[in-house]
Motif scaffolding. Sequence first.
Motif, PDB file in Angstrom:
ATOM      1  N   ASP A 276      -2.916   1.490   4.587  1.00  0.00           N
ATOM      2  CA  ASP A 276      -1.791   1.499   3.656  1.00  0.00           C
ATOM      3  C   ASP A 276      -0.988   2.786   3.809  1.00  0.00           C
ATOM      4  N   SER A 277      -0.732   3.151   5.059  1.00  0.00           N
ATOM      5  CA  SER A 277       0.160   4.278   5.324  1.00  0.00           C
ATOM      6  C   SER A 277       1.589   3.853   4.985  1.00  0.00           C
ATOM      7  N   HIS A 278       2.520   4.795   5.050  1.00  0.00           N
ATOM      8  CA  HIS A 278       3.895   4.454   4.682  1.00  0.00           C
ATOM      9  C   HIS A 278       4.494   3.400   5.607  1.00  0.00           C
ATOM     10  N   LEU A 279       3.896   3.192   6.796  1.00  0.00           N
ATOM     11  CA  LEU A 279       4.377   2.137   7.693  1.00  0.00           C
ATOM     12  C   LEU A 279       4.297   0.754   7.048  1.00  0.00           C
ATOM     13  N   SER A 280       3.292   0.561   6.214  1.00  0.00           N
ATOM     14  CA  SER A 280       3.053  -0.771   5.661  1.00  0.00           C
ATOM     15  C   SER A 280       4.166  -1.244   4.748  1.00  0.00           C
ATOM     16  N   HIS A 281       5.034  -0.330   4.330  1.00  0.00           N
ATOM     17  CA  HIS A 281       6.132  -0.700   3.422  1.00  0.00           C
ATOM     18  C   HIS A 281       7.435  -0.945   4.170  1.00  0.00           C
ATOM     19  N   LEU A 282       7.462  -0.729   5.483  1.00  0.00           N
ATOM     20  CA  LEU A 282       8.722  -0.741   6.223  1.00  0.00           C
ATOM     21  C   LEU A 282       9.163  -2.122   6.683  1.00  0.00           C
ATOM     22  N   MET A 283       8.266  -3.110   6.618  1.00  0.00           N
ATOM     23  CA  MET A 283       8.610  -4.448   7.067  1.00  0.00           C
ATOM     24  C   MET A 283       9.317  -5.225   5.968  1.00  0.00           C
ATOM     25  N   PRO A 284      10.160  -6.169   6.343  1.00  0.00           N
ATOM     26  CA  PRO A 284      10.823  -6.990   5.312  1.00  0.00           C
ATOM     27  C   PRO A 284       9.830  -7.717   4.415  1.00  0.00           C
ATOM     28  N   MET A 285       8.707  -8.208   5.001  1.00  0.00           N
ATOM     29  CA  MET A 285       7.738  -8.949   4.190  1.00  0.00           C
ATOM     30  C   MET A 285       6.605  -8.067   3.682  1.00  0.00           C
ATOM     31  N   GLY A 286       6.422  -6.878   4.231  1.00  0.00           N
ATOM     32  CA  GLY A 286       5.346  -5.992   3.804  1.00  0.00           C
ATOM     33  C   GLY A 286       4.017  -6.386   4.420  1.00  0.00           C
ATOM     34  N   LEU A 287       3.220  -5.395   4.777  1.00  0.00           N
ATOM     35  CA  LEU A 287       1.945  -5.621   5.450  1.00  0.00           C
ATOM     36  C   LEU A 287       0.804  -5.679   4.449  1.00  0.00           C
ATOM     37  N   THR A 288       0.036  -6.756   4.488  1.00  0.00           N
ATOM     38  CA  THR A 288      -1.215  -6.798   3.739  1.00  0.00           C
ATOM     39  C   THR A 288      -2.180  -5.832   4.415  1.00  0.00           C
ATOM     40  N   THR A 289      -2.789  -4.945   3.645  1.00  0.00           N
ATOM     41  CA  THR A 289      -3.599  -3.892   4.250  1.00  0.00           C
ATOM     42  C   THR A 289      -4.630  -3.368   3.254  1.00  0.00           C
ATOM     43  N   VAL A 290      -5.601  -2.638   3.776  1.00  0.00           N
ATOM     44  CA  VAL A 290      -6.623  -2.005   2.943  1.00  0.00           C
ATOM     45  C   VAL A 290      -6.187  -0.561   2.692  1.00  0.00           C
ATOM     46  N   ARG A 291      -6.000  -0.242   1.438  1.00  0.00           N
ATOM     47  CA  ARG A 291      -5.513   1.091   1.089  1.00  0.00           C
ATOM     48  C   ARG A 291      -6.649   2.108   1.075  1.00  0.00           C
ATOM     49  N   GLN A 292      -6.445   3.208   1.814  1.00  0.00           N
ATOM     50  CA  GLN A 292      -7.299   4.380   1.664  1.00  0.00           C
ATOM     51  C   GLN A 292      -6.573   5.353   0.736  1.00  0.00           C
ATOM     52  N   ASP A 293      -7.256   5.856  -0.264  1.00  0.00           N
ATOM     53  CA  ASP A 293      -6.635   6.724  -1.262  1.00  0.00           C
ATOM     54  C   ASP A 293      -6.484   8.134  -0.686  1.00  0.00           C
ATOM     55  N   PHE A 294      -5.372   8.371   0.026  1.00  0.00           N
ATOM     56  CA  PHE A 294      -5.202   9.652   0.706  1.00  0.00           C
ATOM     57  C   PHE A 294      -5.066  10.813  -0.270  1.00  0.00           C
ATOM     58  N   LEU A 295      -4.530  10.562  -1.461  1.00  0.00           N
ATOM     59  CA  LEU A 295      -4.404  11.627  -2.452  1.00  0.00           C
ATOM     60  C   LEU A 295      -5.774  12.128  -2.887  1.00  0.00           C
ATOM     61  N   LEU A 296      -6.668  11.201  -3.201  1.00  0.00           N
ATOM     62  CA  LEU A 296      -8.005  11.583  -3.634  1.00  0.00           C
ATOM     63  C   LEU A 296      -8.806  12.181  -2.481  1.00  0.00           C
ATOM     64  N   ASP A 322     -13.479   4.797  -2.829  1.00  0.00           N
ATOM     65  CA  ASP A 322     -13.329   3.343  -2.785  1.00  0.00           C
ATOM     66  C   ASP A 322     -11.956   2.934  -2.248  1.00  0.00           C
ATOM     67  N   PRO A 323     -11.919   1.920  -1.370  1.00  0.00           N
ATOM     68  CA  PRO A 323     -10.648   1.381  -0.879  1.00  0.00           C
ATOM     69  C   PRO A 323     -10.138   0.289  -1.811  1.00  0.00           C
ATOM     70  N   GLU A 324      -8.936  -0.193  -1.542  1.00  0.00           N
ATOM     71  CA  GLU A 324      -8.364  -1.277  -2.344  1.00  0.00           C
ATOM     72  C   GLU A 324      -7.484  -2.149  -1.457  1.00  0.00           C
ATOM     73  N   LEU A 325      -7.736  -3.441  -1.465  1.00  0.00           N
ATOM     74  CA  LEU A 325      -6.901  -4.358  -0.705  1.00  0.00           C
ATOM     75  C   LEU A 325      -5.542  -4.499  -1.384  1.00  0.00           C
ATOM     76  N   VAL A 326      -4.478  -4.356  -0.603  1.00  0.00           N
ATOM     77  CA  VAL A 326      -3.118  -4.526  -1.109  1.00  0.00           C
ATOM     78  C   VAL A 326      -2.524  -5.750  -0.420  1.00  0.00           C
ATOM     79  N   VAL A 327      -2.298  -6.806  -1.172  1.00  0.00           N
ATOM     80  CA  VAL A 327      -1.806  -8.078  -0.606  1.00  0.00           C
ATOM     81  C   VAL A 327      -0.287  -8.075  -0.623  1.00  0.00           C
ATOM     82  N   ARG A 328       0.280  -8.260   0.584  1.00  0.00           N
ATOM     83  CA  ARG A 328       1.728  -8.368   0.719  1.00  0.00           C
ATOM     84  C   ARG A 328       2.063  -9.650   1.491  1.00  0.00           C
TER      85      ARG A 328
END
Length: 335
Positions: A276-296, A322-328
Amino acid sequence: MRAPGRRRPTMAHVAERAGVSRALVSIVFRNQPGASQETRERVLRVAEELGYRPDSAARLLARGRSRTLGVMLTLHQPFQADLVEAIYREAERLGYDVLLSADAPGRDERKAIEALLSHRCEALILLGPRSTAADLDALGHRTVAVAVARRVRGARVDSVRTAEAKGVRQALDHLVELGHRRIAHVDGGRGPGSAERRRAYRYSMRRHGLADEIRVIPGAHDEDAGIEAGRILAAQDELPTAVLAANDRCAMGLLMSLGRAGIDVPGEVSVVGYDDSHLSHLMPMGLTTVRQDFLLMAERAVRFAVERLEGEGVEPREAVVDPELVVRGTSGPVR
């Protein structure tokens, strides 16, 4: 810029021009109480006019401290860029500076690490290190070190990582719930977390009764690996209905390759990334991905380093986030 031969302005010059003592100038630049607001503004204005900048590095080194954290990273990895940004924020909050050194083609980890040590970094934060456990242990006996996104056993270093197996399980559960059975995995090679993700993929497939559908395609944590995996898949008589990519960069390459082959995502093939890097937000439909909590992860890494620097006898520790699945938009029901 100062004219050639002109001496660098000192704190004494600022004090003389501002009409205050050198001690008062020091108080202002250390942001300590003892100077009025009017005096602070006058001292800072004079310093600006003279071009004076406090040499904080020299001051700290004179005390035997640099208060600098060295960060080793790999170039062109968006998730590591996200980590670095968060590391800067937490380090500054705790009164530390950050110095970067990159592992890149022609410049291996050893060179990147030695460069940080030569610049008097008090502790090292290594993002996705590929060094052996023995090498990391040796480094941990030389200096304070924290490995991020890497599980390290038997080495004198702290570590911060994501629960990789849990992230992969979330991704596979999501795809199976959508009706997918032919689920392939593009492997991350020697990239950070890849071995754990590969094992977790195989285990999760077996757990869902899909052992016969297990398929691991050799890859890496970059777009080229995803492009090549897409080319291989498109040439097959039967496509998988879903693919778990090594990371978001690999997923992006895979999406490009499938698109060029005229394969619809997610209509024919669902694609899931990891990070879930910033790349995952750049597509028109958005990438479904597993988020790693980089802040924590960044916060834990910096705190581990600082706590070890400012304490004695701290045993190596591990933080598992803990990771979190982000469905796009790149995952959907099987046809």
